[in-house]
Write a protein that holds these residues in place. Structure first.
Motif, mmCIF file in Angstrom:
data_model
loop_
_atom_site.group_PDB
_atom_site.id
_atom_site.type_symbol
_atom_site.label_atom_id
_atom_site.label_comp_id
_atom_site.label_asym_id
_atom_site.label_seq_id
_atom_site.Cartn_x
_atom_site.Cartn_y
_atom_site.Cartn_z
ATOM 1 N N UNK A 115 0.779 -1.165 0.059
ATOM 2 C CA UNK A 115 0.045 0.240 0.137
ATOM 3 C C UNK A 115 0.885 1.258 -0.087
ATOM 4 N N UNK A 116 2.115 1.220 0.855
ATOM 5 C CA UNK A 116 2.996 2.127 0.807
ATOM 6 C C UNK A 116 4.183 1.642 1.178
ATOM 7 N N UNK A 117 5.329 2.569 0.738
ATOM 8 C CA UNK A 117 6.638 2.032 1.059
ATOM 9 C C UNK A 117 7.557 3.194 1.554
ATOM 10 N N UNK A 118 8.141 2.739 2.623
ATOM 11 C CA UNK A 118 9.237 3.692 3.100
ATOM 12 C C UNK A 118 10.403 2.856 3.513
ATOM 13 N N UNK A 119 11.645 3.514 3.791
ATOM 14 C CA UNK A 119 12.798 2.596 3.872
ATOM 15 C C UNK A 119 13.016 2.812 5.463
ATOM 16 N N UNK A 120 12.860 4.099 6.141
ATOM 17 C CA UNK A 120 12.853 4.488 7.693
ATOM 18 C C UNK A 120 11.669 4.988 7.936
ATOM 19 N N UNK A 127 16.141 19.060 14.101
ATOM 20 C CA UNK A 127 15.441 19.604 15.255
ATOM 21 C C UNK A 127 14.952 18.546 16.388
ATOM 22 N N UNK A 128 15.421 17.293 16.054
ATOM 23 C CA UNK A 128 15.077 16.338 17.027
ATOM 24 C C UNK A 128 13.768 15.499 16.584
ATOM 25 N N UNK A 129 13.061 16.186 15.947
ATOM 26 C CA UNK A 129 11.737 15.404 15.145
ATOM 27 C C UNK A 129 12.210 14.206 14.572
ATOM 28 N N UNK A 130 11.294 13.204 14.283
ATOM 29 C CA UNK A 130 11.401 12.075 13.318
ATOM 30 C C UNK A 130 10.311 11.919 12.357
ATOM 31 N N UNK A 131 10.497 11.279 11.171
ATOM 32 C CA UNK A 131 9.498 11.108 10.099
ATOM 33 C C UNK A 131 9.772 9.967 9.374
ATOM 34 N N UNK A 132 9.031 9.735 8.471
ATOM 35 C CA UNK A 132 9.143 8.613 7.622
ATOM 36 C C UNK A 132 9.963 9.098 6.316
ATOM 37 N N UNK A 133 10.920 8.439 5.803
ATOM 38 C CA UNK A 133 11.884 8.615 4.798
ATOM 39 C C UNK A 133 11.690 7.535 3.824
ATOM 40 N N UNK A 135 14.355 6.314 1.112
ATOM 41 C CA UNK A 135 15.936 6.645 0.400
ATOM 42 C C UNK A 135 15.995 5.751 -0.680
ATOM 43 N N UNK A 136 16.245 6.240 -1.925
ATOM 44 C CA UNK A 136 16.051 5.277 -3.099
ATOM 45 C C UNK A 136 17.394 4.193 -2.972
ATOM 46 N N UNK A 137 18.502 4.657 -2.651
ATOM 47 C CA UNK A 137 19.775 3.746 -2.630
ATOM 48 C C UNK A 137 19.481 2.739 -1.490
ATOM 49 N N UNK A 182 10.534 -2.363 7.488
ATOM 50 C CA UNK A 182 10.119 -1.041 7.323
ATOM 51 C C UNK A 182 9.582 -1.202 5.789
ATOM 52 N N UNK A 183 9.988 -1.993 4.995
ATOM 53 C CA UNK A 183 9.410 -2.040 3.674
ATOM 54 C C UNK A 183 8.245 -2.757 3.656
ATOM 55 N N UNK A 184 8.057 -3.921 4.146
ATOM 56 C CA UNK A 184 6.873 -4.602 4.214
ATOM 57 C C UNK A 184 5.715 -3.843 5.000
ATOM 58 N N UNK A 185 6.175 -2.719 5.956
ATOM 59 C CA UNK A 185 5.102 -2.261 6.684
ATOM 60 C C UNK A 185 3.793 -1.642 5.891
ATOM 61 N N UNK A 186 3.992 -1.580 4.583
ATOM 62 C CA UNK A 186 3.048 -1.104 4.010
ATOM 63 C C UNK A 186 2.079 -2.170 3.679
ATOM 64 N N UNK A 187 2.115 -3.365 4.081
ATOM 65 C CA UNK A 187 1.139 -4.363 4.110
ATOM 66 C C UNK A 187 0.561 -4.336 5.323
ATOM 67 N N UNK A 188 -0.796 -3.608 5.416
ATOM 68 C CA UNK A 188 -1.583 -3.502 6.783
ATOM 69 C C UNK A 188 -1.497 -4.960 7.509
ATOM 70 N N UNK A 189 -1.053 -4.898 8.737
ATOM 71 C CA UNK A 189 -1.066 -5.976 9.630
ATOM 72 C C UNK A 189 -0.175 -7.160 9.277
ATOM 73 N N UNK A 190 0.735 -6.733 8.219
ATOM 74 C CA UNK A 190 1.899 -7.924 7.978
ATOM 75 C C UNK A 190 3.095 -7.667 8.618
ATOM 76 N N UNK A 191 3.587 -6.322 9.436
ATOM 77 C CA UNK A 191 4.738 -6.131 9.697
ATOM 78 C C UNK A 191 5.344 -7.261 10.564
ATOM 79 N N UNK A 192 4.502 -7.953 11.401
ATOM 80 C CA UNK A 192 5.111 -8.938 12.326
ATOM 81 C C UNK A 192 5.165 -10.306 11.582
ATOM 82 N N UNK A 193 4.534 -10.536 10.564
ATOM 83 C CA UNK A 193 4.465 -12.036 10.181
ATOM 84 C C UNK A 193 4.829 -12.306 8.531
#
Length: 404
Positions: A115-120, A127-133, A135-137, A182-193
């Motif tokens: 559904x969506x893809x991020x690497x981080x 400034x100390x905040x965090x976000x999703x990224x 990164x192509x390489x 991180x990559x497979x987190x875009x599959x809802x509910x699938x990140x753990x399995x």
């Protein structure tokens, strides 16, 4: 513009009271516990409506479930394989059941596998905040060296392939496992399995299905469901690809204005519409978001207002989730285009004048950090974004500004 908030149900770290204190006017939710291809029953829909309508202390919230995000389209429907006809029938019945419960706007997507893809999911900003990224390489390192997809190197420029090799060489086993999660987190509910073997199976199922076939399958799907939505007075809105470029050899067909124009023209019903996500579409430098709103606006039924900062001007490039007014999309110009569309709807006597929007994603700031909310959905970061967006809407709607 109706101010809404995505809520994942009682498990969400943000409560109904939190949404009220943020000043939202409506709720965006889904029944994530029901697998793709199954019917959303009236009982289950009504249960979520009750959960939205009642505060933790039992008092009424005066909030309602206004937008479904998402009613999932199964992989079988996307491929027209396996049990897709029964899944399609279930999707149609779910539409009828949502209508029976008074819900009119349904967001969905047609992205294969992810559904969506991020690497981080927790990229640290100065400034100390965090976000999703994304990164192509790093993504290329996953694709080429961890997933080991056949011919993956053909999909990246030579300098990205070289960078991916160096990145992979520096990774330990924990780094590789974290990147895979991180990559497979875009599959809802699938990140753990969800394993690499599972991902390879899903990719293989699309091996013979290119963009033209996937686009035709989307049009076939809409030819079945959009007339039903039209008759019921409902509005369907397709979310764009995220990121809006091909990934893992999979076809991507909703990444540009031309993609949307083709599909809207093929099934030319008002019920067949757009979820205009300024973050997903804004990750490509060739997408002009205010102009897209001007040209596609009469079919825009839902808005995701977020911003990304592109790290290059390449179509296929890296980006991170910026604060709502700090990325590469001119949010003031985009909101001005939305307000102009609402004026056109008012003049035309439409009953969907106020377009629902939500502050999509957000950076983890202040007490968000360490709360372990759903990635991209911190309470305070989204509250900050909503406040900024609300300020733009208020300013552009002021009589002094309108009269100039």
């Amino acid at each position: 513009m109706k101010q809404t908030w995505r809520w994942f149900g009682p498990v969400d770290r943000t409560s109904v009271d939190d949404m009220l204190q943020a000043g939202v006017e409506g709720v965006v939710s889904a029944l994530h516990h029901i697998p793709s291809g199954h019917v959303w029953s009236v009982d289950e829909i009504s249960k979520r409506q009750r959960e939205v309508a009642i505060r933790p202390n039992g008092a009424p919230s005066n909030l309602a479930w206004d937008v479904v995000e998402s009613l999932p389209v199964s992989e079988d429907i996307k491929r027209q394989s396996g049990d897709w006809r029964n899944h399609l029938a279930a999707w149609k019945q779910s539409l009828h059941n949502l209508h029976a419960c008074g819900i009119k706007v349904v967001c969905y997507n047609f992205m294969p596998v992810l559904d969506w893809t991020r690497t981080d999911l927790g990229f640290m900003l100065p400034n100390g905040a965090t976000c999703m990224r994304y990164e192509l390489p790093v993504f290329a390192a996953f694709d080429i060296h961890i997933l080991e997809r056949d011919d993956a190197t053909d999909d990246y420029p030579s300098e990205i392939v070289a960078a991916a090799k160096s990145i992979f060489a520096s990774m330990n086993d924990a780094d590789k496992a974290a990147l895979t999660r991180n990559v497979v987190f875009g599959l809802p509910g699938a990140a753990e399995n969800f394993s690499l073997a599972d991902l390879r199976v899903h990719l293989a199922a699309y091996a013979e299905l290119g963009e033209d076939r996937l686009r035709a399958n989307l049009i076939d799907f809409l030819s079945e469901v959009a007339p039903i939505a039209q008759k019921l007075g409902m509005r369907l809105c397709c979310h764009p690809d995220d990121p809006p470029v091909p990934l893992l050899g999979l076809p991507r067909i909703m990444s540009t204005e031309q993609d949307y124009a083709h599909v809207l023209g093929a099934v030319d019903l008002m019920a067949n519409g757009v979820t205009l996500c300024s973050g997903s579409l804004g990750a490509r430098p060739d997408n002009d978001l205010p102009a897209m709103m001007d040209r596609l606006g009469d079919r825009v039924h839902f808005l995701h207002l977020r911003n990304v900062k592109r790290e290059s001007n390449d179509i296929q490039g890296s980006f991170y989730e910026a604060a709502h007014l700090e990325g590469d999309t001119d949010m003031v110009a985009l909101i001005a285009a939305v307000l102009k569309q609402e004026q056109r709807r008012r003049a035309a006597g439409r009953d969907d004048i106020s377009i629902p929007f939500r502050p999509d994603h957000g950076q983890n700031i202040l007490d968000d950090i360490g709360r372990n909310a759903q990635p991209g959905y911190p309470s305070i970061g989204r509250l900050k974004g909503l406040a900024e967006l609300r300020g733009i809407v208020t300013a552009l709607s002021h009589p002094d500004v309108q009269g100039r």
